[in-house]
Structure formats: structure tokens, C-alpha cells
Scaffold this active site. Sequence first.
Site, PDB file in Angstrom:
ATOM      1  N   LYS A   7       0.865  -1.194   0.000  1.00 38.44           N
ATOM      2  CA  LYS A   7       0.000   0.000   0.000  1.00 38.44           C
ATOM      3  C   LYS A   7       0.888   1.225   0.000  1.00 38.44           C
ATOM      4  CE  LYS A   7      -4.504   0.900   0.258  1.00 38.44           C
ATOM      5  NZ  LYS A   7      -5.638   0.088  -0.167  1.00 38.44           N
TER       6      LYS A   7
HETATM    7  P1  NAD Z   1     -12.981   7.869  -2.646  1.00 45.69           P
HETATM    8  O1  NAD Z   1     -11.947   8.884  -2.395  1.00 45.69           O
HETATM    9  O2  NAD Z   1     -13.458   7.650  -4.045  1.00 45.69           O
HETATM   10  O3  NAD Z   1     -14.277   8.169  -1.737  1.00 45.69           O
HETATM   11  C1  NAD Z   1     -14.229   8.309  -0.343  1.00 45.69           C
HETATM   12  C2  NAD Z   1     -15.585   8.838   0.100  1.00 45.69           C
HETATM   13  O4  NAD Z   1     -15.651   8.842   1.530  1.00 45.69           O
HETATM   14  C3  NAD Z   1     -15.874  10.282  -0.345  1.00 45.69           C
HETATM   15  O5  NAD Z   1     -17.219  10.376  -0.746  1.00 45.69           O
HETATM   16  C4  NAD Z   1     -15.676  11.084   0.944  1.00 45.69           C
HETATM   17  O6  NAD Z   1     -16.440  12.267   0.959  1.00 45.69           O
HETATM   18  C5  NAD Z   1     -16.178  10.094   1.951  1.00 45.69           C
HETATM   19  N1  NAD Z   1     -15.772  10.355   3.326  1.00 45.69           N
HETATM   20  C6  NAD Z   1     -14.554  10.671   3.805  1.00 45.69           C
HETATM   21  N2  NAD Z   1     -14.624  10.835   5.136  1.00 45.69           N
HETATM   22  C7  NAD Z   1     -15.893  10.599   5.494  1.00 45.69           C
HETATM   23  C8  NAD Z   1     -16.595  10.603   6.722  1.00 45.69           C
HETATM   24  N3  NAD Z   1     -15.970  10.872   7.857  1.00 45.69           N
HETATM   25  N4  NAD Z   1     -17.921  10.315   6.704  1.00 45.69           N
HETATM   26  C9  NAD Z   1     -18.557  10.035   5.550  1.00 45.69           C
HETATM   27  N5  NAD Z   1     -17.943  10.000   4.369  1.00 45.69           N
HETATM   28  C10 NAD Z   1     -16.639  10.291   4.343  1.00 45.69           C
HETATM   29  O7  NAD Z   1     -12.417   6.513  -2.020  1.00 45.69           O
HETATM   30  P2  NAD Z   1     -12.815   5.016  -2.364  1.00 45.69           P
HETATM   31  O8  NAD Z   1     -11.862   4.520  -3.381  1.00 45.69           O
HETATM   32  O9  NAD Z   1     -14.283   4.908  -2.590  1.00 45.69           O
HETATM   33  O10 NAD Z   1     -12.425   4.305  -0.993  1.00 45.69           O
HETATM   34  C11 NAD Z   1     -13.323   4.266   0.117  1.00 45.69           C
HETATM   35  C12 NAD Z   1     -12.930   3.106   1.009  1.00 45.69           C
HETATM   36  O11 NAD Z   1     -13.000   1.897   0.241  1.00 45.69           O
HETATM   37  C13 NAD Z   1     -11.505   3.168   1.560  1.00 45.69           C
HETATM   38  O12 NAD Z   1     -11.452   2.566   2.845  1.00 45.69           O
HETATM   39  C14 NAD Z   1     -10.726   2.323   0.578  1.00 45.69           C
HETATM   40  O13 NAD Z   1      -9.524   1.817   1.147  1.00 45.69           O
HETATM   41  C15 NAD Z   1     -11.742   1.247   0.318  1.00 45.69           C
HETATM   42  N6  NAD Z   1     -11.505   0.490  -0.913  1.00 45.69           N
HETATM   43  C16 NAD Z   1     -11.515   1.100  -2.135  1.00 45.69           C
HETATM   44  C17 NAD Z   1     -11.271   0.353  -3.271  1.00 45.69           C
HETATM   45  C18 NAD Z   1     -11.291   0.938  -4.650  1.00 45.69           C
HETATM   46  O14 NAD Z   1     -11.169   0.170  -5.627  1.00 45.69           O
HETATM   47  N7  NAD Z   1     -11.462   2.233  -4.816  1.00 45.69           N
HETATM   48  C19 NAD Z   1     -11.027  -1.024  -3.172  1.00 45.69           C
HETATM   49  C20 NAD Z   1     -11.054  -1.621  -1.909  1.00 45.69           C
HETATM   50  C21 NAD Z   1     -11.298  -0.840  -0.799  1.00 45.69           C
END
Ligand code: NAD
Length: 411
Positions: A102
Site C-alpha cells: 500500500k
Molecule cells: P474515494 O476517495 O473515491 O471516496 C471516499 C468517500 O468517503 C468520499 O465520498 C468522501 O467524501 C467520503 N468520506 C470521507 N470521510 C468521510 C466521513 N468521515 N464520513 C462520511 N464519508 C466520508 O475513495 P474510495 O476509493 O471509494 O475508498 C473508500 C474506502 O474503500 C476506503 O477505505 C478504501 O480503502 C476502500 N476500498 C476502495 C477500493 C477501490 O477500488 N477504490 C477497493 C477496496 C477498498
Amino acid sequence: MSVFQNAMRQLDTAAAVAKPDPSVLEALRHPKRILEVSFQVKMDDGSVRTFVGYRVQYDDSRGPFKGGVRFHQQTDLDEVKALSFWMAIKCAVVGVPFGGGKGGVTVDPKKLSSTELERLSRAYFRAIAPFVGENVDVPAPDVNTTPQIMAWFADEYARYASRQVPGVVTGKPLAVGGSKGRMSATGQGGLFVLDEHLKKEGTDPSSVTIAVQGFGNAGQHFARLAHERGYRIVAVSDSRGATVNPAGFDPQAIIEHKSRTGAVAGFVGGQDADPALILETDCRVIVPAALENQLTAENASRVKAKIVLELANGPTVPEADSIFTQHGVVVLPDVLSNAGGVAVSYFEWVQNRLGYYWGYDEVRQKLETLMKQAYADVRGEADANSVTLRQAAFALAVRRISEARAAKGWQ
Ligand code: NAD
């Protein structure tokens, strides 16, 4: 308790089930390599700022290190270590041939212009380029990193290597070697897991209400696809606010509202609500899809839902897990539920190496097969040992990692 310490407590619980060789357990307590980099970025006003970034290469027993890069103001080494460990577990749970890695940069990207963001992204990748590679370590998107940023990463690596190596990064735009279905993969994978779980319970989607915390890549696609499948989305939040409608709303309309206004709050089809309470919504399923440490000893007992589908990494701390077990709340754990992202990243990496690209239906079909198998494996392990799905997933992963290490003579 730090995020990494929480992750190590999850490992301990799994070890009690999997009973790995002590040398494997000890190896899994330490990242194989930690890289901390600093680099300079010229800002639009002519000033030069120094940023700090990380790449943690946790475990490569089963294949090259694999995992996303996060741009966030709170990102630190402890968080990146935990996320890289979870990637090693996740890749083993879904059986893709990668280890765990990561990366992250401590920065609030919302405060950068697009040209500053490009210079920062390229500078970070230049700093880690000697240590990554399609057979070494393959980064991908995470919080606040997009396909555009992956395209800059891949381009920067091509300059470094003096040749094109699209398989060095996944989550790229289609135009530069991305895979069909990668954008929606995390949400789609989570939906397959929920479907499988409810099928086992004999529940019909139309009777299931869902609240989603976080409306970015993972949350938006999940909400949209779940709605199309007949589930009722009754609440969504982002970092700035929340909107609720007990009758259910069409997430596509909220996506359009957010892309116009930058926030989910103010959506005409719902009522604004306190985002801090979204996980306490009166509904059947809650979907944390934002950041870690959202379900804690403080709020877990106020959760009304019966199922937690973890799309975020590490949203539930171990104390909250215990409360959920006592209250009969089922947690569909992150290392299974959000693995659709890395699964389609694996498909993208395969296509890059083949130089031959699959259609959307083929990718979706392969993802479905893989996620259903992973759910069945984890469920089987949980039933056989009378443990939670999280303990089962970790135990399964530790065993698969142990097998790889034994086969290589590492133990
Ligand atoms: P992203 O940046 O696209 O979106 C994150 C979202 O979370 C945004 O809408 C933001 O406004 C919101 N957010 C942040 N803090 C917040 C809070 N305190 N309360 C409510 N909403 C809040 O990120 P993503 O890629 O969607 O990732 C989100 C989670 O999913 C992370 O934990 C990431 O590690 C996990 N994840 C993502 C992927 C991927 O393919 N993108 C894969 C596996 C896991």
C-alpha cells in the site's frame, strides 16, 4: 489503539483458528519493506513545497506486492502499514496471485489545483519507481486517487523505464490499458457478497434497506448497482453531509447532484441529516465505504442494522466486532467484501501482460465467479470452526500464505 495494532489483533484472533507455524505468524507481524520518501512540488504560485509519502511492501509470499495509493491529510505510516497487511490477507482470501502492499501521501488533494495534483502524483511515483514494477509491486487507486492519477503514474514509470509497462499500475483509464469493469469493481464485488449472504438467509432484495457511508468510488457504484438489483437505498453520506429518505431513492440522481454541487447534502429527493449518525440509521444493512475506525466501542451498540457490509478497509475496530457478535450483527468483512477492486485489478494486470482486452460481460462474469467462490470458502471456514466471517477469512488467508511460504522453503 493504532490502526496497525488493530490489524495485528485481528491476526492474533485468526492465528487461534488457523494455528500457523510460529515463524509465519512472526513474519506476518512485520512488513517486508517500508519506504518513506520526500519530494518537492512546484506550486502554481511559484513556491516549492515538500511532501512526505510512503510505500509499504508487506508480504510477497503469494506473488508481487499489490495495493492502492491513498492521498489524504491524515495518512501516516501506521495507516499504510495496516492497509498493506490487509491487502496481503485480501489477495489470499480471493485467491489472486499477489501479496500485499500500500502507498500513501500525506496531503489534502482538495487543496491542490489540477496541475499541482499532476506534479505531486508524478513526483511521488518518480520517488518510488525504482522499487515497483509489474513483477515486483503493482499500485492502484484508493481514497482520493483516480484513473487519471494512475495514468500519470504509468506514464511516469514509462519515462523511468524507457519503455511502456502498463501492468505496473492498475485502475488506469481504458484509453491507456485499463480494464472494463474496474471502476465499478469494488461496489460490484461487495454486491455479489451481499447477494450470496442473503441468498443463504433466503431474503429477497426488495425487502432490504441499506445506508451507505462514503459516496466515492466504492460507495457510489455499490449504491447504484444495489438499487438496480432491487435493494432500497435509504441513506447516503460523504465527508460533508448526509441525505436520507426512508422510502428509498435512486442513487444515480444523487451521483448527478454530487457531481454538480460537490456534496450529497441538499439533494432534493431526500432530507439532509447528520453524517455522524449515518451508521445508526434504522435499516437492514449498513455499508461503511469511507475510512477506517468508524464503528467503535462507542457507537457499535447503537447500530440497528443486522448486517455490516464493509466496503471501506478497517471500518470496524475489534471492540465493535465483539459487540456485534454479542448482538447477532453479521459483519461481512472488508478483506472479502471489498476485494472486487483487487480482483479486477488482477484481471487488468493479466490483460496488460497478454496485450489482449476482454469485454465488460467477460470481466463481470469472471468477477462474479471469483467473489462467489471467495464467499463460499469463507462461509465454509466459518461454519467448520464456529467463528465469525472475519476470523474465518483471516484464518483462510493465513493458511494460504503459510502454504506458499512452505512451498518456497521460507519456513
Ligand atoms: P474515494 O476517495 O473515491 O471516496 C471516499 C468517500 O468517503 C468520499 O465520498 C468522501 O467524501 C467520503 N468520506 C470521507 N470521510 C468521510 C466521513 N468521515 N464520513 C462520511 N464519508 C466520508 O475513495 P474510495 O476509493 O471509494 O475508498 C473508500 C474506502 O474503500 C476506503 O477505505 C478504501 O480503502 C476502500 N476500498 C476502495 C477500493 C477501490 O477500488 N477504490 C477497493 C477496496 C477498498
